[in-house]
Write a protein that holds these residues in place. Structure first.
Motif, mmCIF file in Angstrom:
data_model
loop_
_atom_site.group_PDB
_atom_site.id
_atom_site.type_symbol
_atom_site.label_atom_id
_atom_site.label_comp_id
_atom_site.label_asym_id
_atom_site.label_seq_id
_atom_site.Cartn_x
_atom_site.Cartn_y
_atom_site.Cartn_z
ATOM 1 N N ASP A 479 13.501 -10.056 9.526
ATOM 2 C CA ASP A 479 12.802 -11.263 9.037
ATOM 3 C C ASP A 479 13.558 -11.824 7.845
ATOM 4 O O ASP A 479 14.445 -11.159 7.298
ATOM 5 C CB ASP A 479 11.349 -10.912 8.671
ATOM 6 C CG ASP A 479 11.244 -9.946 7.518
ATOM 7 O OD1 ASP A 479 11.619 -10.313 6.388
ATOM 8 O OD2 ASP A 479 10.785 -8.785 7.745
ATOM 9 N N VAL A 510 -3.124 -1.291 4.662
ATOM 10 C CA VAL A 510 -3.525 -0.065 3.941
ATOM 11 C C VAL A 510 -2.335 0.868 3.673
ATOM 12 O O VAL A 510 -2.491 1.933 3.092
ATOM 13 C CB VAL A 510 -4.620 0.729 4.709
ATOM 14 C CG1 VAL A 510 -5.931 -0.007 4.698
ATOM 15 C CG2 VAL A 510 -4.175 1.061 6.110
ATOM 16 N N LEU A 512 -0.374 2.338 6.050
ATOM 17 C CA LEU A 512 -0.248 3.424 7.050
ATOM 18 C C LEU A 512 0.783 3.095 8.131
ATOM 19 O O LEU A 512 1.326 3.993 8.767
ATOM 20 C CB LEU A 512 -1.599 3.633 7.741
ATOM 21 C CG LEU A 512 -2.437 4.822 7.330
ATOM 22 C CD1 LEU A 512 -3.658 4.929 8.224
ATOM 23 C CD2 LEU A 512 -1.647 6.128 7.382
ATOM 24 N N LEU A 514 4.012 1.941 8.454
ATOM 25 C CA LEU A 514 5.371 2.508 8.518
ATOM 26 C C LEU A 514 5.340 4.034 8.573
ATOM 27 O O LEU A 514 6.238 4.654 9.135
ATOM 28 C CB LEU A 514 6.203 2.037 7.325
ATOM 29 C CG LEU A 514 6.694 0.586 7.427
ATOM 30 C CD1 LEU A 514 7.514 0.214 6.208
ATOM 31 C CD2 LEU A 514 7.529 0.365 8.694
HETATM 32 P P1 ADP Z 1 0.936 -2.078 5.249
HETATM 33 O O1 ADP Z 1 1.732 -3.087 5.926
HETATM 34 O O2 ADP Z 1 -0.358 -1.779 5.891
HETATM 35 O O3 ADP Z 1 0.825 -2.263 3.772
HETATM 36 P P2 ADP Z 1 3.129 -0.382 5.962
HETATM 37 O O4 ADP Z 1 3.234 1.105 5.917
HETATM 38 O O5 ADP Z 1 3.360 -1.028 7.241
HETATM 39 O O6 ADP Z 1 1.715 -0.687 5.380
HETATM 40 O O7 ADP Z 1 4.145 -0.929 4.904
HETATM 41 C C1 ADP Z 1 4.221 -0.346 3.624
HETATM 42 C C2 ADP Z 1 4.789 -1.326 2.643
HETATM 43 O O8 ADP Z 1 6.139 -1.609 2.996
HETATM 44 C C3 ADP Z 1 4.132 -2.666 2.673
HETATM 45 O O9 ADP Z 1 3.018 -2.667 1.816
HETATM 46 C C4 ADP Z 1 5.220 -3.591 2.186
HETATM 47 O O10 ADP Z 1 5.228 -3.577 0.793
HETATM 48 C C5 ADP Z 1 6.483 -2.947 2.682
HETATM 49 N N1 ADP Z 1 7.012 -3.612 3.879
HETATM 50 C C6 ADP Z 1 6.941 -3.177 5.153
HETATM 51 N N2 ADP Z 1 7.561 -4.023 6.015
HETATM 52 C C7 ADP Z 1 8.017 -5.034 5.257
HETATM 53 C C8 ADP Z 1 8.759 -6.236 5.542
HETATM 54 N N3 ADP Z 1 9.118 -6.567 6.786
HETATM 55 N N4 ADP Z 1 9.073 -7.027 4.498
HETATM 56 C C9 ADP Z 1 8.712 -6.714 3.245
HETATM 57 N N5 ADP Z 1 8.030 -5.616 2.907
HETATM 58 C C10 ADP Z 1 7.674 -4.789 3.891
#
Ligand code: ADP
Length: 555
Positions: A479, A510, A512, A514
């Motif tokens: 992205d 929340v 979770l 990733l």
């Molecule tokens: P959530 O999306 O529910 O907060 P994730 O575990 O999916 O939890 O992501 C953890 C954190 O990683 C997110 O809060 C964000 O800060 C960061 N993050 C994940 N994907 C992206 C992305 N494509 N661009 C920017 N930050 C991201």
């Protein structure tokens, strides 16, 4: 028919045989030699030799004194140096007897073998040296009394060399035996300490017929019996149902593999689940094959090792997770899916709704979808915690990505983010379609969530050979959104971690997603790489090989 006298003699023989090797009998062990000295003294006094009677009497007196000391004064409690006095005294007795006998053939001196070897067997160099010196002196003593010295010298040399060589050899042999004994005792201590330290697990060793030869303290608890009572019991009696065979219990361990199984029993009145692993105890390689001509092949095991672990708590936890999964699915996910279904029906007929109602329906759809995403993540993490294995199906990764794109598209449209798919037309892969869908879903949702209005999310799916040369897939989600700060990049796969940016902008989530992506990719034995530049965007690459059946828990 045995007589009363015969029984008594047998009983006496058994008691003497039992007592003979004990330290308390060390004095009595001199008795046969003392009798021998007395017998030889009697013989030389009866045959026509130029006997010197006072020396013969002195020899008998010394030998009897040594015997009296040995029998009455409990030499086992003496210090080592004092104990040397007994064989040295016997050497003196033999020497006196040799001198007094008038025998010029050196036959009496042969008696020196016995006290000489006794000294050589005492630990340490001092007794050996003392023995070598006194035996040599005793062998050459007749030289000083003889007028013609040729034969006494000859006999002295031969006898001394023979006895001394045998003494040195015996000393070397007993030292080797003692060294082996010490290392054996150390190995036994080590084994015993391992056995008693492993109190949480039951470790038992059996012989080839399945009879217990050792049991750990953990086994005492598991089988509710002291180790000395367990030893000697049949494994089939301990662990098997009625009529169970050893082959059934040890499974693949009989052919050199390992066998894992579960066993349910009641311990202390409560039902327990015990997981046990059976492995073969390797046979003694130095022993010749028991059946000559049986041909090459793995040696039959010496016995079996069984390591049993009480997994009741784990089983109960897994059961609780299963119940939780069932509850969430039934009480949350099913009604949510139904809501989303009706919302979609409403959106199919936009003309039937007023503008205001359409807006309400869109809000409803967005929030219900968010809720379904969260419920799905929670369900998946519960499933992973419950140890639920992934499915292995032939899937088209492009198809899975297309489905995920379709489900994310409404959110992307609402956020004015463009979605673009490129790469191969078909990427076949063995995977769990549902879990793979969740991986892509999470990555796409994140990419859209963290993009700005007017941004673009590019998805690429290509076939890429796995490191082992087999089939594989590479899925890239990029992205041009907010990006991630370098210090946060390391932490974003931690459970419930959310970046400062997402907290500040109150972006839904929340933390979770990733975590689950990482867990699923690891279970698939794939890799996850995240590159990001704050303000420029984020690129996530998932590489997956064909999922292989797990090798553990296979007998
Ligand atoms: P959530 O999306 O529910 O907060 P994730 O575990 O999916 O939890 O992501 C953890 C954190 O990683 C997110 O809060 C964000 O800060 C960061 N993050 C994940 N994907 C992206 C992305 N494509 N661009 C920017 N930050 C991201």
């Amino acid at each position: 028919m045995p007589t009363v006298g015969g029984t008594r003699v047998r009983e006496l023989t058994r008691r003497v045989a039992d007592a003979w090797p004990t330290p308390d009998a060390s004095g009595w062990r001199h008795l046969p030699f003392t009798l021998l000295v007395v017998l030889v003294a009697l013989i030389v006094s009866k045959i026509p030799l130029p006997t010197r009677a006072p020396l013969v009497v002195a020899a008998v007196a010394v030998s009897l004194t040594v015997q009296a000391l040995a029998s009455l004064a409990r030499p086992a409690r003496w210090s080592r140096e004092w104990m040397l006095l007994l064989p040295l005294g016997q050497i003196l007795a033999v020497s006196l007897l040799d001198l007094g006998s008038g025998d010029r053939t050196g036959s009496v001196a042969v008696l020196l073998f016995v006290p000489g070897i006794a000294l050589a067997l005492v630990p340490g160099l001092l007794p050996l040296l003392a023995g070598l010196l006194t035996v040599t002196l005793a062998c050459f003593a007749p030289v000083f009394l003889a007028e013609d010295r040729f034969y006494p010298v000859l006999h002295g040399v031969v006898t001394a060399l023979m006895i001394c060589a045998l003494m040195v050899h015996s000393h070397a042999m007993i030292s080797t035996v003692r060294r082996h004994e010490r290392s054996l005792a150390a190995a036994e201590d080590l084994m015993r300490s391992i056995m008693s330290a492993a109190s949480e697990q039951a470790i038992i060793a059996t012989d080839a017929t399945g009879r217990l030869v050792a049991a750990s303290s953990g086994a005492e608890r598991l089988f509710e019996a002291p180790a000395d009572r367990l030893v000697g019991t049949e494994l089939t009696r301990l662990m098997g149902e009625d009529g169970a065979s050893l082959a059934g219990l040890v499974g693949a361990a009989a052919d050199g593999g390992s066998h894992v199984s579960q066993w349910r029993r009641s311990i202390g009145g409560s039902a327990r689940v015990v997981e046990y692993v059976v492995t073969p105890r390797p046979g003694n390689a130095s022993e010749p094959a028991s059946e000559p001509g049986s041909g090459p092949g793995p040696a039959p095991p010496e016995g079996y090792l069984v390591v049993a672990t009480d997994v009741t708590a784990r089983e109960e936890e897994e059961e609780r997770q299963e119940q939780f999964i069932g509850l969430v699915t039934h009480e949350l996910r099913t009604p949510l899916v139904s809501i989303l279904g009706y919302v979609d029906l409403l959106r199919l007929e936009p003309a039937a709704l007023t503008t205001e109602q359409r807006e309400y329906v869109e809000v409803l759809a967005r929030n219900a979808r968010r809720l379904r995403g969260l419920v799905d993540d929670l369900l998946l993490s519960a499933r992973l915690a419950a140890g639920e294995r992934m499915a292995h199906e032939e899937v088209d990764a492009v198809e899975v990505v297309r489905a995920a794109l379709a489900s994310v598209r409404p959110i992307a449209d609402a956020a004015d983010v463009a979605l673009e798919l490129s790469g191969d037309d078909r990427v076949p892969l063995v995977s769990d379609p549902q879990r793979l869908g969740q991986v892509v879903d999470n990555l796409l949702t994140n990419a859209v969530k963290f993009s700005h209005a007017g941004g673009q999310v590019r998805v690429e799916v290509v076939a890429e050979p796995a490191p082992d040369g087999g089939r594989g897939a590479r899925i890239r989600v990029a992205d041009d959104g907010a990006g991630i700060e370098p210090d946060e990049l390391r932490r974003i796969t931690e459970p419930f971690y959310r970046s400062r940016e997402s907290r500040r902008r109150r972006i839904a989530g929340v933390g979770l997603g990733l975590t689950l992506v990482q867990a699923l990719v690891s279970e698939h034995r794939g890799t996850l790489t995240i590159d990001s530049e704050p303000g420029r965007g984020t690129e996530v690459v998932v590489r997956l090989p064909d999922a292989a059946a797990r090798a553990d828990h296979e007998g």
